[in-house]
Design a protein around this motif. Structure first.
Motif, PDB file in Angstrom:
ATOM      1  N   ILE A  13       0.818  -1.218   0.000  1.00  0.00           N
ATOM      2  CA  ILE A  13       0.000   0.000   0.000  1.00  0.00           C
ATOM      3  C   ILE A  13       0.854   1.271   0.000  1.00  0.00           C
ATOM      4  CG2 ILE A  13      -0.296   0.261   2.514  1.00  0.00           C
ATOM      5  CD1 ILE A  13      -3.327   0.797   1.879  1.00  0.00           C
ATOM      6  N   ALA A  24      -3.849   1.169   9.135  1.00  0.00           N
ATOM      7  CA  ALA A  24      -4.448   0.404  10.229  1.00  0.00           C
ATOM      8  C   ALA A  24      -3.574   0.647  11.461  1.00  0.00           C
ATOM      9  CB  ALA A  24      -4.503  -1.078   9.874  1.00  0.00           C
ATOM     10  N   VAL A  35       1.275  -3.043   8.730  1.00  0.00           N
ATOM     11  CA  VAL A  35       1.136  -2.000   7.721  1.00  0.00           C
ATOM     12  C   VAL A  35       1.469  -0.622   8.318  1.00  0.00           C
ATOM     13  CG1 VAL A  35      -1.366  -1.596   8.008  1.00  0.00           C
ATOM     14  CG2 VAL A  35      -0.309  -1.311   5.765  1.00  0.00           C
ATOM     15  N   ASN A 160      -5.160 -13.243   0.280  1.00  0.00           N
ATOM     16  CA  ASN A 160      -6.125 -12.244   0.741  1.00  0.00           C
ATOM     17  C   ASN A 160      -6.795 -11.547  -0.440  1.00  0.00           C
ATOM     18  OD1 ASN A 160      -5.176 -12.886   3.269  1.00  0.00           O
ATOM     19  ND2 ASN A 160      -4.923 -10.762   3.919  1.00  0.00           N
TER      20      ASN A 160
HETATM   21  P1  ADP Z   1      -4.157  -4.841  12.319  1.00  0.00           P
HETATM   22  O1  ADP Z   1      -3.359  -4.567  13.564  1.00  0.00           O
HETATM   23  O2  ADP Z   1      -5.249  -3.800  12.078  1.00  0.00           O
HETATM   24  O3  ADP Z   1      -4.661  -6.245  12.260  1.00  0.00           O
HETATM   25  P2  ADP Z   1      -1.864  -5.379  10.518  1.00  0.00           P
HETATM   26  O4  ADP Z   1      -0.929  -4.357  10.003  1.00  0.00           O
HETATM   27  O5  ADP Z   1      -1.340  -6.378  11.506  1.00  0.00           O
HETATM   28  O6  ADP Z   1      -3.145  -4.559  11.103  1.00  0.00           O
HETATM   29  O7  ADP Z   1      -2.482  -6.182   9.299  1.00  0.00           O
HETATM   30  C1  ADP Z   1      -3.480  -5.694   8.452  1.00  0.00           C
HETATM   31  C2  ADP Z   1      -3.261  -6.233   7.064  1.00  0.00           C
HETATM   32  O8  ADP Z   1      -2.275  -5.426   6.398  1.00  0.00           O
HETATM   33  C3  ADP Z   1      -2.735  -7.676   6.982  1.00  0.00           C
HETATM   34  O9  ADP Z   1      -3.463  -8.358   5.970  1.00  0.00           O
HETATM   35  C4  ADP Z   1      -1.282  -7.491   6.560  1.00  0.00           C
HETATM   36  O10 ADP Z   1      -0.820  -8.597   5.785  1.00  0.00           O
HETATM   37  C5  ADP Z   1      -1.401  -6.268   5.689  1.00  0.00           C
HETATM   38  N1  ADP Z   1      -0.161  -5.514   5.385  1.00  0.00           N
HETATM   39  C6  ADP Z   1       0.995  -5.462   6.071  1.00  0.00           C
HETATM   40  N2  ADP Z   1       1.871  -4.649   5.455  1.00  0.00           N
HETATM   41  C7  ADP Z   1       1.252  -4.170   4.337  1.00  0.00           C
HETATM   42  C8  ADP Z   1       1.625  -3.311   3.272  1.00  0.00           C
HETATM   43  N3  ADP Z   1       2.842  -2.730   3.210  1.00  0.00           N
HETATM   44  N4  ADP Z   1       0.708  -3.055   2.288  1.00  0.00           N
HETATM   45  C9  ADP Z   1      -0.510  -3.619   2.324  1.00  0.00           C
HETATM   46  N5  ADP Z   1      -0.929  -4.435   3.300  1.00  0.00           N
HETATM   47  C10 ADP Z   1      -0.053  -4.722   4.297  1.00  0.00           C
END
Ligand code: ADP
Length: 175
Positions: A13, A24, A35, A160
């Motif tokens: 992202i 998030a 993320v 996903n």
């Molecule tokens: P939360 O704490 O809200 O669960 P996370 O960051 O642990 O948030 O995960 C939310 C989603 O974001 C997961 O599906 C993870 O694989 C995804 N994610 C992690 N890094 C990235 C990124 N750079 N771009 C897009 N999605 C990501």
């Protein structure tokens, strides 16, 4: 109209060239793993400096900052619920994340926004359930206004992304 306004992208992202990417985040807004960590690393330290002025964010709400070194002009920070089995208002809180993020984009005159899969990583919200909420909220919002024109759902993993594509198709085939 709405079927073209939502799109699933498999990738990172932080690379998205949109008006806003959604983070998030956690309630402190001071950075974390997943993320959130990736966005802060890519945006650079000025993002954290701005976040420090915001006094955190309650679960289900959203706050907007600049995008700094990101290709995106803004970051909308939202705090997803931690999954506790579904009996603690998790669905409604996740709805709030999408709704408040989209409203902020609308209020700031933004047209394109990219969401990660909020709460489905460290916060353990079931993926399909979260995905249905994301698609339903975006669809309702897009149909109700003209400012925000495009919503991307960005999934890190192909698994996903496949779930998102399936649910998006289902939503579209029911008109
Ligand atoms: P939360 O704490 O809200 O669960 P996370 O960051 O642990 O948030 O995960 C939310 C989603 O974001 C997961 O599906 C993870 O694989 C995804 N994610 C992690 N890094 C990235 C990124 N750079 N771009 C897009 N999605 C990501």
């Amino acid at each position: 109209m709405t079927q073209y306004a939502m799109e699933v992208v498999q990738g990172d992202i932080t690379k998205m060239q949109v008006d806003a990417i959604v983070n998030a985040a956690n309630t402190t807004l001071l950075g974390g793993g997943g993320v959130d960590g990736a966005i802060h690393r890519a945006a650079g330290p000025r993002l954290l400096e701005e976040c420090k002025t915001l006094n955190g964010c309650p679960t289900g709400q959203a706050k907007i900052t600049g995008g700094y070194n990101l290709p995106a002009r803004h970051v909308i920070h939202t705090v997803g619920p931690v999954w506790h089995g579904g009996g603690q208002g998790e669905d409604e809180l996740l709805v709030g994340c999408y709704r408040h993020s989209l409203r902020l984009a609308q209020e700031h005159g933004l047209e394109t926004i990219a969401f990660p899969s909020i709460s489905t990583g460290a916060y353990r919200f079931p993926l399909e359930r979260a995905c249905r909420i994301a698609v339903a909220e975006a669809r309702t919002f897009l149909a109700a206004q003209d400012q925000v024109k495009k919503v991307y759902f960005v999934c890190f993993s192909e698994d996903n992304a496949a779930v998102y594509r399936k649910i998006l198709q289902e939503a579209q085939s029911f008109g």
